[in-house]
Design a protein around this motif. Structure first.
Motif, PDB file in Angstrom:
ATOM      1  N   UNK A 144      11.877  20.809  26.302  1.00 52.70           N
ATOM      2  CA  UNK A 144      13.436  20.870  26.363  1.00 52.70           C
ATOM      3  C   UNK A 144      13.952  21.771  26.420  1.00 52.70           C
ATOM      4  N   UNK A 145      13.292  22.457  27.196  1.00 57.39           N
ATOM      5  CA  UNK A 145      14.613  23.572  27.908  1.00 57.39           C
ATOM      6  C   UNK A 145      14.561  24.321  28.831  1.00 57.39           C
ATOM      7  N   UNK A 146      13.060  24.349  29.560  1.00 54.09           N
ATOM      8  CA  UNK A 146      12.957  24.828  30.742  1.00 54.09           C
ATOM      9  C   UNK A 146      12.026  22.994  31.426  1.00 54.09           C
ATOM     10  N   UNK A 147      11.176  23.024  30.646  1.00 56.19           N
ATOM     11  CA  UNK A 147      10.457  21.478  30.558  1.00 56.19           C
ATOM     12  C   UNK A 147       9.871  19.808  29.952  1.00 56.19           C
ATOM     13  N   UNK A 148       9.828  19.539  30.764  1.00 58.20           N
ATOM     14  CA  UNK A 148      10.226  17.415  30.065  1.00 58.20           C
ATOM     15  C   UNK A 148       8.867  16.954  30.311  1.00 58.20           C
ATOM     16  N   UNK A 165      11.227  21.701  35.017  1.00 59.63           N
ATOM     17  CA  UNK A 165      12.964  20.965  35.975  1.00 59.63           C
ATOM     18  C   UNK A 165      13.215  21.909  36.180  1.00 59.63           C
ATOM     19  N   UNK A 166      12.822  23.273  35.177  1.00 60.99           N
ATOM     20  CA  UNK A 166      14.604  23.899  35.731  1.00 60.99           C
ATOM     21  C   UNK A 166      14.302  24.680  37.343  1.00 60.99           C
ATOM     22  N   UNK A 167      13.131  24.909  37.693  1.00 60.50           N
ATOM     23  CA  UNK A 167      13.047  25.043  39.207  1.00 60.50           C
ATOM     24  C   UNK A 167      13.351  24.575  39.547  1.00 60.50           C
ATOM     25  N   UNK A 168      14.045  22.794  39.456  1.00 57.74           N
ATOM     26  CA  UNK A 168      14.619  21.832  40.443  1.00 57.74           C
ATOM     27  C   UNK A 168      15.989  21.676  39.952  1.00 57.74           C
ATOM     28  N   UNK A 169      16.684  22.576  39.343  1.00 58.17           N
ATOM     29  CA  UNK A 169      18.063  22.652  39.093  1.00 58.17           C
ATOM     30  C   UNK A 169      18.546  21.603  37.581  1.00 58.17           C
ATOM     31  N   UNK A 170      17.211  21.486  37.172  1.00 53.36           N
ATOM     32  CA  UNK A 170      17.708  20.154  35.749  1.00 53.36           C
ATOM     33  C   UNK A 170      17.408  20.859  34.644  1.00 53.36           C
ATOM     34  N   UNK A 185       9.175  11.553  39.214  1.00 57.62           N
ATOM     35  CA  UNK A 185      10.769  10.822  38.202  1.00 57.62           C
ATOM     36  C   UNK A 185      11.409  11.419  37.193  1.00 57.62           C
ATOM     37  N   UNK A 186      12.272  11.815  37.317  1.00 55.94           N
ATOM     38  CA  UNK A 186      13.249  12.180  35.974  1.00 55.94           C
ATOM     39  C   UNK A 186      14.413  11.368  35.114  1.00 55.94           C
ATOM     40  N   UNK A 224      18.059  10.527  36.767  1.00 59.83           N
ATOM     41  CA  UNK A 224      18.265  11.906  37.691  1.00 59.83           C
ATOM     42  C   UNK A 224      17.951  12.573  38.348  1.00 59.83           C
ATOM     43  N   UNK A 225      16.597  12.838  39.108  1.00 62.99           N
ATOM     44  CA  UNK A 225      16.340  13.032  39.872  1.00 62.99           C
ATOM     45  C   UNK A 225      15.309  13.089  40.686  1.00 62.99           C
ATOM     46  N   UNK A 226      15.109  13.236  41.865  1.00 63.91           N
ATOM     47  CA  UNK A 226      13.308  12.748  42.310  1.00 63.91           C
ATOM     48  C   UNK A 226      12.744  14.442  42.678  1.00 63.91           C
TER      49      UNK A 226
END
Length: 196
Positions: A53-57, A83-88, A114-115, A187-189
């Protein structure tokens, strides 16, 4: 003193073992390889607690994600998505599922990640993860529409329309007896071609 040093080292070792995965520990000791990181798939089996929950979901099956929300039980995590690499910016109420099928093309394709953010608030026009006992697969990702409102009460005229973006698919109309439940908002695909 030697006793304090030993106790401090033991406490640090326990902290490292409980916080970092084996890969993270090896990376800290032996250095990082940025070329490998750039080409690495965003889904990994295990990560350390500091990355959760800081860089990964967490990546769930759709059924597990819905079950976690409705049953308040720990669902089995299939892996963790960077997800950090996708600006999330991850939060504890976010999760990832694999999309299935082509009903939401061109926005979402089969196999995309899908986030979602857990919510039960209805928002007309938003892409939602919906659960219902009257859906052929119990869980769907659709554009949500409601006349006039889904929560907190239903009326006889109150219908939920689940709209597919792909015109080859018909809308799904649900009523109160179908027990529709919003699980999360998209939130994001992360498209399959972006995942490598």
């Amino acid at each position: 003193s030697k006793g304090k040093l030993t106790a401090s080292f033991r406490a640090y070792t326990e902290y490292v073992e409980s916080t970092l995965s084996d890969d993270e520990l090896a990376e800290m000791i032996f250095g990082e390889n940025t070329d490998e990181e750039e080409n690495e798939t965003p889904v990994v089996a295990q990560i350390g607690k500091m990355q959760q929950f800081t860089t990964h979901l967490p990546l769930y099956s759709i059924r597990a994600a819905c079950g976690k929300f409705t049953d308040d039980e720990e669902a089995e995590i299939e892996g963790w998505v960077n997800v950090k690499k996708y600006n999330i910016t991850p939060t504890k109420d976010m999760f990832v599922v694999h999309a299935e099928g082509s009903s939401m093309e061109p926005l979402i394709h089969d196999g995309d990640l899908c986030v979602f953010s857990y919510t039960n608030a209805n928002e007309n026009g938003a892409i939602m993860l919906i659960e219902s006992n009257n859906l052929f697969c119990q869980h769907v990702i659709k554009e949500f529409h409601c006349r006039p409102t889904l929560f907190p009460e239903y009326t006889e005229d109150n219908n939920v329309i689940l709209h597919s973006l792909n015109p080859e698919f018909q809308d799904i109309v649900l009523s109160a007896t179908d027990n529709p439940r919003i699980v999360g908002k998209l939130i994001k695909v992360i498209h399959a071609h972006e995942q490598f």
